[in-house]
Design a protein around this motif. Structure first.
Motif, PDB file in Angstrom:
ATOM      1  N   THR A  35     -88.656  31.107  -4.640  1.00  0.00           N
ATOM      2  CA  THR A  35     -88.773  32.263  -3.735  1.00  0.00           C
ATOM      3  C   THR A  35     -90.102  32.993  -3.907  1.00  0.00           C
ATOM      4  O   THR A  35     -90.569  33.653  -2.987  1.00  0.00           O
ATOM      5  N   GLY A  36     -90.713  32.862  -5.095  1.00  0.00           N
ATOM      6  CA  GLY A  36     -92.032  33.469  -5.300  1.00  0.00           C
ATOM      7  C   GLY A  36     -93.024  32.904  -4.294  1.00  0.00           C
ATOM      8  O   GLY A  36     -93.906  33.620  -3.798  1.00  0.00           O
ATOM      9  N   TYR A  39     -92.855  34.890  -1.080  1.00  0.00           N
ATOM     10  CA  TYR A  39     -93.575  36.175  -1.130  1.00  0.00           C
ATOM     11  C   TYR A  39     -95.087  35.937  -1.133  1.00  0.00           C
ATOM     12  O   TYR A  39     -95.862  36.698  -0.553  1.00  0.00           O
ATOM     13  N   ARG A  40     -95.498  34.857  -1.802  1.00  0.00           N
ATOM     14  CA  ARG A  40     -96.927  34.520  -1.815  1.00  0.00           C
ATOM     15  C   ARG A  40     -97.402  34.147  -0.408  1.00  0.00           C
ATOM     16  O   ARG A  40     -98.519  34.493  -0.005  1.00  0.00           O
ATOM     17  N   VAL A 104     -99.857  40.041  -4.492  1.00  0.00           N
ATOM     18  CA  VAL A 104     -98.479  39.754  -4.082  1.00  0.00           C
ATOM     19  C   VAL A 104     -97.473  40.854  -4.473  1.00  0.00           C
ATOM     20  O   VAL A 104     -96.544  41.135  -3.704  1.00  0.00           O
ATOM     21  N   SER A 105     -97.646  41.495  -5.615  1.00  0.00           N
ATOM     22  CA  SER A 105     -96.607  42.453  -6.038  1.00  0.00           C
ATOM     23  C   SER A 105     -96.443  43.635  -5.085  1.00  0.00           C
ATOM     24  O   SER A 105     -95.306  43.989  -4.750  1.00  0.00           O
ATOM     25  N   ALA A 108     -94.594  42.352  -2.099  1.00  0.00           N
ATOM     26  CA  ALA A 108     -93.189  42.057  -2.411  1.00  0.00           C
ATOM     27  C   ALA A 108     -92.368  43.330  -2.635  1.00  0.00           C
ATOM     28  O   ALA A 108     -91.144  43.271  -2.704  1.00  0.00           O
ATOM     29  N   ARG A 114     -88.748  42.142   2.003  1.00  0.00           N
ATOM     30  CA  ARG A 114     -87.658  41.632   1.157  1.00  0.00           C
ATOM     31  C   ARG A 114     -86.443  41.282   2.012  1.00  0.00           C
ATOM     32  O   ARG A 114     -85.797  40.268   1.825  1.00  0.00           O
ATOM     33  N   GLY A 134     -86.711  33.393  -8.981  1.00  0.00           N
ATOM     34  CA  GLY A 134     -87.410  34.556  -8.440  1.00  0.00           C
ATOM     35  C   GLY A 134     -87.280  35.752  -9.356  1.00  0.00           C
ATOM     36  O   GLY A 134     -87.355  35.626 -10.590  1.00  0.00           O
ATOM     37  N   ARG A 135     -87.100  36.931  -8.740  1.00  0.00           N
ATOM     38  CA  ARG A 135     -86.985  38.162  -9.530  1.00  0.00           C
ATOM     39  C   ARG A 135     -85.658  38.882  -9.287  1.00  0.00           C
ATOM     40  O   ARG A 135     -85.248  39.723 -10.066  1.00  0.00           O
ATOM     41  N   ASP A 136     -85.029  38.563  -8.154  1.00  0.00           N
ATOM     42  CA  ASP A 136     -83.820  39.308  -7.761  1.00  0.00           C
ATOM     43  C   ASP A 136     -82.706  38.351  -7.347  1.00  0.00           C
ATOM     44  O   ASP A 136     -81.836  38.716  -6.576  1.00  0.00           O
ATOM     45  N   ILE A 137     -82.768  37.114  -7.818  1.00  0.00           N
ATOM     46  CA  ILE A 137     -81.809  36.121  -7.312  1.00  0.00           C
ATOM     47  C   ILE A 137     -80.397  36.422  -7.843  1.00  0.00           C
ATOM     48  O   ILE A 137     -79.430  36.430  -7.073  1.00  0.00           O
ATOM     49  N   ARG A 185     -98.373  42.665 -12.917  1.00  0.00           N
ATOM     50  CA  ARG A 185     -97.289  42.225 -12.024  1.00  0.00           C
ATOM     51  C   ARG A 185     -95.927  42.552 -12.622  1.00  0.00           C
ATOM     52  O   ARG A 185     -95.022  42.999 -11.926  1.00  0.00           O
ATOM     53  N   ASP A 189     -93.379  44.707 -10.549  1.00  0.00           N
ATOM     54  CA  ASP A 189     -92.124  44.031 -10.181  1.00  0.00           C
ATOM     55  C   ASP A 189     -90.908  44.726 -10.811  1.00  0.00           C
ATOM     56  O   ASP A 189     -89.828  44.751 -10.228  1.00  0.00           O
ATOM     57  N   ARG A 192     -90.546  48.737  -9.140  1.00  0.00           N
ATOM     58  CA  ARG A 192     -90.458  49.020  -7.699  1.00  0.00           C
ATOM     59  C   ARG A 192     -89.052  49.543  -7.373  1.00  0.00           C
ATOM     60  O   ARG A 192     -88.093  49.255  -8.106  1.00  0.00           O
TER      61      ARG A 192
HETATM   62  O1   DC Z   1     -92.705  33.623  -9.152  1.00  0.00           O
HETATM   63  P1   DC Z   1     -94.097  34.016  -8.673  1.00  0.00           P
HETATM   64  O2   DC Z   1     -94.987  34.487  -9.789  1.00  0.00           O
HETATM   65  O3   DC Z   1     -94.747  32.976  -7.840  1.00  0.00           O
HETATM   66  O4   DC Z   1     -93.833  35.282  -7.716  1.00  0.00           O
HETATM   67  C1   DC Z   1     -94.883  35.963  -7.081  1.00  0.00           C
HETATM   68  C2   DC Z   1     -94.522  37.423  -6.871  1.00  0.00           C
HETATM   69  O5   DC Z   1     -93.501  37.525  -5.875  1.00  0.00           O
HETATM   70  C3   DC Z   1     -93.998  38.168  -8.085  1.00  0.00           C
HETATM   71  O6   DC Z   1     -95.019  38.838  -8.777  1.00  0.00           O
HETATM   72  C4   DC Z   1     -92.980  39.115  -7.512  1.00  0.00           C
HETATM   73  C5   DC Z   1     -92.595  38.558  -6.189  1.00  0.00           C
HETATM   74  N1   DC Z   1     -91.223  38.029  -6.135  1.00  0.00           N
HETATM   75  C6   DC Z   1     -90.224  38.911  -5.838  1.00  0.00           C
HETATM   76  O7   DC Z   1     -90.469  40.105  -5.710  1.00  0.00           O
HETATM   77  N2   DC Z   1     -88.947  38.461  -5.676  1.00  0.00           N
HETATM   78  C7   DC Z   1     -88.657  37.174  -5.820  1.00  0.00           C
HETATM   79  N3   DC Z   1     -87.391  36.748  -5.632  1.00  0.00           N
HETATM   80  C8   DC Z   1     -89.678  36.245  -6.147  1.00  0.00           C
HETATM   81  C9   DC Z   1     -90.961  36.715  -6.315  1.00  0.00           C
END
Ligand code: DC
Length: 231
Positions: A35-36, A39-40, A104-105, A108, A114, A134-137, A185, A189, A192
């Motif tokens: 999922t990153g 967002y990228r 990216v942050s 995102a 989102r 990801g970050r919020d899965i 980041r 992240d 937020r």
């Molecule tokens: O996993 P990555 O480093 O490629 O992710 C890039 C950015 O995307 C990370 O700094 C925060 C955001 N991100 C997010 O907010 N939620 C996700 N599910 C995945 C990534």
């Protein structure tokens, strides 16, 4: 037939989430979604349109164009891995630069971005049999995932890994810049307002500072098999 589950992998940047997620998906015959990368891709779009740069971010302009952004994955014939496609152009290489990592942050952190991506991610997981990182899965996208992992490692270890990766790709970067980006980041992240990075209560914590890739994978595969048997 064994039941297919959802495996949610969250954690700090450059903890090797995507490596382990990809290995796990391959071993289980599951789909892997990074999922990153999504967002990228939105960030790259915003950069190309001039909405975001080192010292400006026109959030409203990006929000108004969200319906024009189409993101999908296609499996590369060369590597066999899923690569990200933005509005019909494969941008897999372009989204991995330090420039995109720097911007990216903030992108995102935008709720409308989102909402769009989370909706698409939930659809991708509707038939289960998926490993998503990801970050919020585990907290937002799939709060009912049968297995949640939360990966962490020291910032120094993570920056070293990412630095080597970027050098291998021919990017002209310094270790200090990469470390600064990793720390920055993590901060954005996790602080937020919308869906901050945090460990879900029921996630298994994996600190891989002192684990080799093989040790880490063996450990995680056992955990995953246990979760599948229990499902
Ligand atoms: O996993 P990555 O480093 O490629 O992710 C890039 C950015 O995307 C990370 O700094 C925060 C955001 N991100 C997010 O907010 N939620 C996700 N599910 C995945 C990534």
């Amino acid at each position: 037939m064994t039941k297919k589950i959802i495996i949610a992998i969250d954690g700090y940047s450059s903890t090797g989430k995507s490596t382990v997620a990809r290995q796990l998906a391959k071993a289980l015959g599951y789909i892997y979604v990074d999922t990153g990368a999504m967002y990228r891709a939105v960030t790259l779009y915003a950069m190309e349109q001039g909405f975001v740069g080192p010292s400006h971010f026109d959030q409203e302009a990006l929000e108004n164009c969200l319906s024009l952004i189409n993101i999908r994955f296609e499996v590369s014939k060369e590597t066999g891995f899923a690569e990200v496609v933005l509005n019909n152009t494969n941008v897999e290489k372009k989204i991995r630069t330090l420039e995109v990592s720097r911007l990216v942050s903030p992108v995102a952190a935008v709720s409308k971005v989102r909402r769009k991506l989370v909706e698409q991610q939930q659809l991708m997981g509707k038939d289960r049999g998926i490993v998503m990182d990801g970050r919020d899965i585990g907290t937002v996208v799939f709060p009912n995932a049968e297995l949640k992992l939360f990966m962490t490692a020291t910032a120094k270890d993570r920056a070293e890994r990412r630095y080597k990766e970027l050098l291998d790709r021919g990017e002209d970067v310094t270790y200090e810049d990469v470390l600064k980006n990793v720390v920055n980041r993590d901060h954005i992240d996790s602080t937020r307002k919308d869906s901050p990075l945090r460990k879900a209560e029921d996630a298994v914590m994996i600190d891989n500072s002192n684990l080799t890739l093989v040790e880490q994978f063996d450990q995680i595969l056992e955990i995953a098999k246990g979760a599948i048997n229990k499902a």
